[in-house]
Design an enzyme around this catalytic site. Structure first.
Site, mmCIF file in Angstrom:
data_model
loop_
_atom_site.group_PDB
_atom_site.id
_atom_site.type_symbol
_atom_site.label_atom_id
_atom_site.label_comp_id
_atom_site.label_asym_id
_atom_site.label_seq_id
_atom_site.Cartn_x
_atom_site.Cartn_y
_atom_site.Cartn_z
ATOM 1 N N ASP A 67 -8.561 47.261 60.078
ATOM 2 C CA ASP A 67 -8.868 46.390 58.946
ATOM 3 C C ASP A 67 -9.819 45.274 59.352
ATOM 4 O O ASP A 67 -10.122 45.079 60.524
ATOM 5 C CB ASP A 67 -7.588 45.798 58.350
ATOM 6 C CG ASP A 67 -6.556 45.408 59.408
ATOM 7 O OD1 ASP A 67 -6.964 44.960 60.494
ATOM 8 O OD2 ASP A 67 -5.347 45.549 59.152
ATOM 9 N N ASN A 137 6.907 42.284 56.207
ATOM 10 C CA ASN A 137 7.214 42.862 54.903
ATOM 11 C C ASN A 137 7.025 44.376 54.877
ATOM 12 O O ASN A 137 7.035 45.002 53.815
ATOM 13 C CB ASN A 137 6.366 42.208 53.802
ATOM 14 C CG ASN A 137 4.876 42.485 53.966
ATOM 15 O OD1 ASN A 137 4.451 43.137 54.917
ATOM 16 N ND2 ASN A 137 4.078 41.982 53.035
ATOM 17 N N HIS A 139 4.307 46.056 56.007
ATOM 18 C CA HIS A 139 2.952 46.587 55.869
ATOM 19 C C HIS A 139 2.438 47.157 57.182
ATOM 20 O O HIS A 139 2.831 46.739 58.272
ATOM 21 C CB HIS A 139 1.985 45.551 55.278
ATOM 22 C CG HIS A 139 1.576 44.441 56.200
ATOM 23 N ND1 HIS A 139 1.530 43.121 55.808
ATOM 24 C CD2 HIS A 139 1.153 44.422 57.497
ATOM 25 C CE1 HIS A 139 1.102 42.367 56.798
ATOM 26 N NE2 HIS A 139 0.870 43.139 57.831
#
Length: 269
Positions: A67, A137, A139
């Site tokens: 990313d 969370n 991800h």
């Protein structure tokens, strides 16, 4: 899914670095998927040590990072290209023209940038080994909860939880993006092998959901349960809430014997 529990974060980094060394020495033109964040830093230090000891070379290696923040160019100190140069690429013999990032600046079409990144991965022969971290969370990459399991490289709006978790990396009043380009979940699952690293007690709940929770887009990492070649490598703190931990400890010992006898990464040619 193979689960390996190490005593310390250093031991985790050492274990993963040796997997990467074995892979590159098996296939010198290997393609790696790489991650950023605090968790992989110790891993990259280990890879530098292996390189300095002439145990591995990265001359023919191709990399794709998971990313990159939206509208931050590679020279920005907050960019993931800058991060990778600082912690790894500047200290090994990799050809930086083969180190790829899904950079998308303001005014560029994120859809086209995403499609181009997918094509680059395909043209490189696909990712042999994808390294992942794990968000608190659930991800993976910047695939936040609710992300489609069929998603490809695209732009994502970050949750407030992710923004808050990453805010420690930005100075007060410094611009912090709330969007990022990320490999999609489908892109990640197309990797031949995946190693997910998680360390620290703050990741223990997410680790437990990853390993034994329901497969759901609410917990993106849970889809890794459906990949046939996934290794999850944890330190003791991150594994503290894993159910049936004795089984995983015993299975890791037995799997290590087989791997030492028959080798790793049997699907790579």
């Amino acid at each position: 899914m193979e689960v390996i529990i190490c005593d310390t974060q250093e031991a985790v980094a050492d274990r993963v670095a040796n997997y990467i060394k074995y892979l590159i020495n098996k296939k010198e033109n290997a393609t790696l998927g790489l991650a950023t964040g605090s968790t992989p830093i110790k891993l990259y230090k280990k890879l530098i040590e292996l390189y300095n000891n002439n145990e591995v070379t990265f001359k023919k290696t191709t990399t794709f990072n998971l990313d990159e923040y939206y509208n931050i160019d590679g020279d920005n100190i907050q960019s993931y290209r800058y991060f990778m140069n600082k912690y790894l690429f500047n200290k090994i013999d990799i050809d930086k023209s083969k180190a790829h990032f899904p950079i998308c600046l303001e005014g560029e079409n994120p859809n086209l940038i995403g499609d181009l990144y997918e094509k680059k991965i395909i043209n490189a022969g696909g990712i042999d080994l994808q390294i992942l971290g794990l968000g608190s969370n659930g991800h993976i990459g910047f695939n936040e909860p609710s992300s489609s399991f069929m998603s490809k490289t695209r732009i994502k709006t970050l949750t407030q939880k992710t923004i808050d978790d990453n805010s420690r990396l930005f100075n007060k009043n410094e611009y912090q993006p709330n969007m990022a380009m990320t490999m999609g979940i489908s892109t990640i699952l197309n990797a031949k092998y995946i190693i997910l690293i998680a360390t620290g007690e703050n990741k223990s709940d997410a680790v437990n959901r990853l390993i034994s929770g329901a497969i759901s887009s609410k917990n993106p990492a849970s889809i890794l349960q459906n990949h046939k070649n996934v290794i999850v490598i944890l330190d003791e703190d991150a594994s503290s809430k894993v159910n049936n931990i004795d089984y995983y400890l015993n299975a890791a010992k037995e799997n290590k014997k087989l791997q030492e006898q028959f080798g790793y990464f049997h699907e790579l040619k």
